[in-house]
Design a protein around this motif. Structure first.
Motif, mmCIF file in Angstrom:
data_model
loop_
_atom_site.group_PDB
_atom_site.id
_atom_site.type_symbol
_atom_site.label_atom_id
_atom_site.label_comp_id
_atom_site.label_asym_id
_atom_site.label_seq_id
_atom_site.Cartn_x
_atom_site.Cartn_y
_atom_site.Cartn_z
ATOM 1 N N LYS A 30 14.434 0.532 -7.082
ATOM 2 C CA LYS A 30 13.748 0.064 -8.286
ATOM 3 C C LYS A 30 13.851 1.084 -9.430
ATOM 4 C CE LYS A 30 10.221 -2.709 -5.886
ATOM 5 N NZ LYS A 30 10.390 -3.966 -6.631
ATOM 6 N N GLY A 31 14.531 2.212 -9.179
ATOM 7 C CA GLY A 31 14.630 3.261 -10.177
ATOM 8 C C GLY A 31 13.342 4.024 -10.371
ATOM 9 N N GLU A 32 12.458 3.999 -9.373
ATOM 10 C CA GLU A 32 11.133 4.586 -9.502
ATOM 11 C C GLU A 32 10.928 5.849 -8.670
ATOM 12 O OE1 GLU A 32 7.944 1.808 -8.932
ATOM 13 O OE2 GLU A 32 9.077 0.144 -9.791
ATOM 14 N N LEU A 33 11.934 6.286 -7.919
ATOM 15 C CA LEU A 33 11.711 7.457 -7.077
ATOM 16 C C LEU A 33 11.555 8.701 -7.941
ATOM 17 C CD1 LEU A 33 11.319 8.560 -4.287
ATOM 18 C CD2 LEU A 33 13.788 8.677 -3.978
ATOM 19 N N GLU A 34 12.508 8.963 -8.809
ATOM 20 C CA GLU A 34 12.442 10.044 -9.802
ATOM 21 C C GLU A 34 11.979 11.378 -9.199
ATOM 22 O OE1 GLU A 34 9.887 7.882 -12.568
ATOM 23 O OE2 GLU A 34 11.579 7.777 -13.951
ATOM 24 N N MET A 35 12.335 11.593 -7.967
ATOM 25 C CA MET A 35 12.150 12.861 -7.268
ATOM 26 C C MET A 35 13.264 12.977 -6.251
ATOM 27 S SD MET A 35 8.137 13.315 -6.369
ATOM 28 C CE MET A 35 8.511 14.958 -5.771
ATOM 29 N N ASP A 55 10.119 16.090 2.926
ATOM 30 C CA ASP A 55 9.148 15.342 3.713
ATOM 31 C C ASP A 55 9.487 15.579 5.179
ATOM 32 O OD1 ASP A 55 7.752 13.448 5.202
ATOM 33 O OD2 ASP A 55 7.772 11.976 3.587
ATOM 34 N N PRO A 56 8.651 16.321 5.910
ATOM 35 C CA PRO A 56 9.023 16.728 7.264
ATOM 36 C C PRO A 56 8.677 15.721 8.357
ATOM 37 C CG PRO A 56 6.978 17.775 6.639
ATOM 38 C CD PRO A 56 7.403 16.947 5.461
ATOM 39 N N ALA A 57 8.261 14.514 7.975
ATOM 40 C CA ALA A 57 7.967 13.499 8.995
ATOM 41 C C ALA A 57 8.249 12.116 8.433
ATOM 42 C CB ALA A 57 6.514 13.601 9.443
ATOM 43 N N ALA A 58 9.431 11.951 7.860
ATOM 44 C CA ALA A 58 9.727 10.718 7.123
ATOM 45 C C ALA A 58 9.982 9.527 8.030
ATOM 46 C CB ALA A 58 10.928 10.940 6.207
ATOM 47 N N ASN A 59 10.252 9.753 9.303
ATOM 48 C CA ASN A 59 10.438 8.626 10.217
ATOM 49 C C ASN A 59 9.125 8.233 10.897
ATOM 50 O OD1 ASN A 59 10.435 11.008 11.734
ATOM 51 N ND2 ASN A 59 11.718 10.145 13.351
ATOM 52 N N ALA A 60 8.016 8.743 10.377
ATOM 53 C CA ALA A 60 6.694 8.393 10.892
ATOM 54 C C ALA A 60 5.897 7.674 9.817
ATOM 55 C CB ALA A 60 5.949 9.658 11.328
ATOM 56 N N MET A 61 4.871 6.973 10.267
ATOM 57 C CA MET A 61 3.958 6.278 9.370
ATOM 58 C C MET A 61 2.617 7.001 9.370
ATOM 59 S SD MET A 61 5.156 3.392 7.973
ATOM 60 C CE MET A 61 3.962 2.064 7.941
ATOM 61 N N PRO A 62 1.844 6.883 8.287
ATOM 62 C CA PRO A 62 0.482 7.433 8.320
ATOM 63 C C PRO A 62 -0.266 6.890 9.529
ATOM 64 C CG PRO A 62 1.033 6.731 6.096
ATOM 65 C CD PRO A 62 2.157 6.262 6.981
ATOM 66 N N GLY A 63 -0.834 7.796 10.310
ATOM 67 C CA GLY A 63 -1.545 7.385 11.517
ATOM 68 C C GLY A 63 -0.741 7.512 12.791
ATOM 69 N N GLN A 110 0.834 -1.207 0.000
ATOM 70 C CA GLN A 110 0.000 0.000 0.000
ATOM 71 C C GLN A 110 0.870 1.259 0.000
ATOM 72 O OE1 GLN A 110 -2.232 -1.122 3.566
ATOM 73 N NE2 GLN A 110 -4.126 -1.212 2.364
ATOM 74 N N LEU A 111 1.933 1.234 0.776
ATOM 75 C CA LEU A 111 2.814 2.397 0.856
ATOM 76 C C LEU A 111 3.573 2.619 -0.452
ATOM 77 C CD1 LEU A 111 4.181 1.935 4.478
ATOM 78 C CD2 LEU A 111 2.581 3.686 3.690
ATOM 79 N N MET A 112 3.974 1.543 -1.093
ATOM 80 C CA MET A 112 4.645 1.684 -2.389
ATOM 81 C C MET A 112 3.691 2.276 -3.422
ATOM 82 S SD MET A 112 7.870 0.698 -2.331
ATOM 83 C CE MET A 112 8.367 0.039 -3.932
ATOM 84 N N ALA A 113 2.442 1.817 -3.417
ATOM 85 C CA ALA A 113 1.438 2.389 -4.319
ATOM 86 C C ALA A 113 1.214 3.861 -4.009
ATOM 87 C CB ALA A 113 0.128 1.609 -4.206
ATOM 88 N N ALA A 114 1.220 4.206 -2.719
ATOM 89 C CA ALA A 114 1.057 5.606 -2.317
ATOM 90 C C ALA A 114 2.235 6.446 -2.798
ATOM 91 C CB ALA A 114 0.922 5.700 -0.800
ATOM 92 N N GLY A 115 3.444 5.888 -2.695
ATOM 93 C CA GLY A 115 4.627 6.610 -3.159
ATOM 94 C C GLY A 115 4.583 6.876 -4.652
ATOM 95 N N VAL A 131 8.334 6.014 6.837
ATOM 96 C CA VAL A 131 8.202 5.755 5.394
ATOM 97 C C VAL A 131 9.556 5.763 4.683
ATOM 98 C CG1 VAL A 131 5.846 6.648 5.304
ATOM 99 C CG2 VAL A 131 7.771 8.198 4.849
ATOM 100 N N LEU A 132 10.642 5.879 5.423
ATOM 101 C CA LEU A 132 11.965 5.877 4.793
ATOM 102 C C LEU A 132 12.218 4.606 3.973
ATOM 103 C CD1 LEU A 132 14.026 7.510 7.674
ATOM 104 C CD2 LEU A 132 13.668 8.471 5.390
ATOM 105 N N PRO A 133 11.793 3.428 4.442
ATOM 106 C CA PRO A 133 11.985 2.231 3.604
ATOM 107 C C PRO A 133 11.229 2.304 2.275
ATOM 108 C CG PRO A 133 11.602 1.591 5.881
ATOM 109 C CD PRO A 133 11.304 3.058 5.781
ATOM 110 N N VAL A 134 10.145 3.061 2.235
ATOM 111 C CA VAL A 134 9.393 3.206 0.987
ATOM 112 C C VAL A 134 10.220 3.995 -0.025
ATOM 113 C CG1 VAL A 134 7.236 3.967 -0.059
ATOM 114 C CG2 VAL A 134 7.257 3.173 2.328
#
Length: 579
Positions: free
Chosen positions: A286-291, A253-261, A231-236, A276-279
């Protein structure tokens, strides 16, 4: 080391002789190129090699670099700008919201709200385990707490935990089943001290009425099950694609060491709190960040310098990931100002409660935390909405500046109310104003839920962009997505007009379009610690750029908000093309 070598080699290529230069990959010509280099006139063309800017100049200069394999793009007079940078965006959280149940700040009649909840329950969009949750509630709902209690504590809803989350992610309402799950009861209310009483709404007998704010909301949201990695990968991916369509190629991203919720207002991170850092890492691999993502770690507002060692353990796990940097920490200095939450910290108390709101940082020790972060070379990004929170944030940074000479750029975000005594402090302290100027509107939030409760001076200096600018402050563009739209063009239009459904919010605080163009390019790059890599179109920098559908330098002000991005390039590669 890999990234450092790439920067060095790219810079060498950019300034080497034409004879020894690598083949030019991309040429864009016959346009109006805004470089975001101060004082530089609009150029006509851009040359890109190996993902970086080789040269910006006239058509004649740039076309002379064309080779057999060079891709050539005729701009036909279109405007080119550096890729936009959002200096405050919860990208993964926003991506989760895209597929979840959300009101998008609509105020619906309660019958329709209940119908929506049933539909979202049945199709799964509101389901988080056995909890039903809907986001995006406008704050005007919180004056109807009695209606929520009447409808959602009985009948078919009695045994189902329900949480309605405010658009601001600082406020919400929970039914009795959800309050029980979160451990919120009369005894907990009675245990609250001082300004913290405002974080849990309650009846005269201390029984909770379901309204929660800041720490109260965090207690509710902490009960939500974490989204799966899929779900998180799809969100990313959803967040990346939306940002590309808006011309955004980098963000903080000002809260990258937190999860939604996760509850952020009493956040107690550990070395295993990676959020969400692992995301971001998985997308990068995977070469998909592109940001370019500048990921900040949330620290507890009462953290001591030694607590930064724990965050450094998190940081070390993600150093060296392509397109991911970890430049510093985020601190919450206060909450939100609107009624009935009123948790933002004010110099002059709220008129109704006679209280000043809750200051989350400790003024006696906050400077020690800032100084310790600064000593590590980490930037500090502070959430401060009330004028007291802004003052105390600046005080902490000022002490850090006294402790050492440092070129680390710190920032304060939101800045809803700023006392005039603070205007001239930003520049000498090298503090960037990261502002969500889409909120500078005469709407229900500012006119109905805030103006009656604050002083005339506080209201006069809401989102005081021009006052800060006149005193030398650097303004960076920010959205706070998913709290509000990530669209920078809507924010630019709003910063200029300050119009809303209830009039104009202090026209004296408007700013011009060119200032906003710098806010989303060069200035935002400084705010996220990547000014040497991005933020302007000049030789050696990354070729992150966008092509627009209109001449944003000449169209009427009211047309800027509707600007569309035709193409977005990331490191010289096209990553978005408008259908």
């Amino acid at each position: 080391m890999k990234n450092v070598l790439r920067v060095t080699l790219a810079a060498a290529v950019a300034f080497s002789s034409m004879e020894s230069m690598a083949a030019v990959d991309l040429l864009l010509f016959n346009g109006k190129v805004f470089t975001a280099e101060p004082g530089q006139a609009l150029q006509q063309a851009v040359a890109v090699v190996d993902g970086r800017i080789l040269k910006v100049g006239s058509d004649v200069e740039i076309l002379s670099l064309k080779e057999a394999m060079t891709q050539v793009v005729d701009l036909n007079g279109k405007v080119v700008m550096p890729g936009f940078i959002d200096s405050h965006s919860h990208a993964i959280f926003g991506g989760v919201k895209v597929t979840a149940a959300d009101l998008d700040a609509q105020m619906l009649p309660f019958d329709e709200l209940e119908q929506r909840l049933r539909a979202w329950r049945d199709n799964g969009k509101a389901r988080h385990g056995d909890i039903l949750s809907v986001g995006g509630f406008p704050s005007t709902y919180w004056s109807e707490v009695a209606q929520f209690e009447k409808r959602f504590n009985h009948g078919e809803w009695a045994d189902t935990p329900i949480a309605f989350i405010g658009w601001d992610y600082h406020t919400g309402w929970a039914n009795k089943a959800m309050l029980k799950r979160a451990g919120i009861d009369a005894e907990r209310v009675k245990s609250l001290k001082g300004e913290a009483v405002a974080t849990i709404g309650h009846h005269q007998d201390s029984t909770p009425n379901g309204f929660v704010a800041d720490a109260g909301l965090s207690a509710v949201m902490s009960q939500f099950p974490s989204p799966s990695m899929d779900q998180l990968m799809a969100a990313g991916r959803a967040a990346r694609d939306l940002n590309h369509s808006l011309g955004i190629t980098a963000l903080m991203d000002p809260a990258a060491n937190a999860m939604p919720g996760d509850g952020l207002f009493d956040f107690k991170p550990t070395a295993q709190t990676v959020g969400v850092l692992p995301v971001y890492k998985a997308l990068s691999e995977k070469g998909e960040l592109e940001m370019r993502v500048a990921a900040l770690m949330v620290a507890n507002p009462k953290s001591k310098p030694a607590d930064l060692d724990v965050l450094d353990e998190v940081r070390k796990q993600f150093v060296g990931v392509d397109n991911l940097s970890l430049p510093g920490i985020k601190i919450f200095a206060d909450g939100v100002a609107e009624f009935p939450a009123q948790t933002a910290s004010l110099l002059t108390p709220y008129k109704n409660s006679k209280k000043g709101g809750e200051l989350l940082i400790d003024p006696a020790h906050f400077d020690e935390l800032v100084s310790a972060a600064d000593a590590r070379g980490w930037l500090v990004h502070v959430h401060a909405i009330g004028d007291r929170a802004v003052r105390e944030s600046l005080n902490g940074i000022e002490q850090a500046r006294h402790d050492r000479h440092s070129d680390v750029t710190h920032s304060i975000t939101h800045l809803q109310m700023v006392n005039p005594k603070e205007f001239a402090r930003f520049k000498p302290l090298n503090v960037i104003a990261s502002m969500q100027l889409y909120w500078a509107s005469a709407d229900e939030m500012s006119i109905d839920l805030l103006k009656p409760y604050i002083s005339a001076m506080q209201f006069q200096f809401m989102y005081p962009a021009r006052s800060l600018l006149k005193n030398g402050a650097t303004i960076a563009g920010a959205s706070d997505w998913p709290v509000s739209t990530p669209n920078p063009w809507k924010a630019i239009g709003q910063a200029i007009s300050r119009k809303g459904p209830k009039g104009i919010l202090n026209k004296d605080e408007d700013i011009d379009r060119e200032t906003m163009f710098y806010a989303y390019t060069r200035n935002a790059a400084r705010a996220i610690g990547l000014e040497k890599e991005i933020g302007s179109l000049t030789a050696g920098k990354e070729a992150d750029l966008i092509i627009l559908d209109r001449d944003v330098f000449s169209v009427p002000d009211e047309q800027l908000a509707d600007t569309q991005v035709l193409k977005t390039y990331f490191s010289g590669r096209e990553v978005y093309s408008r259908p």
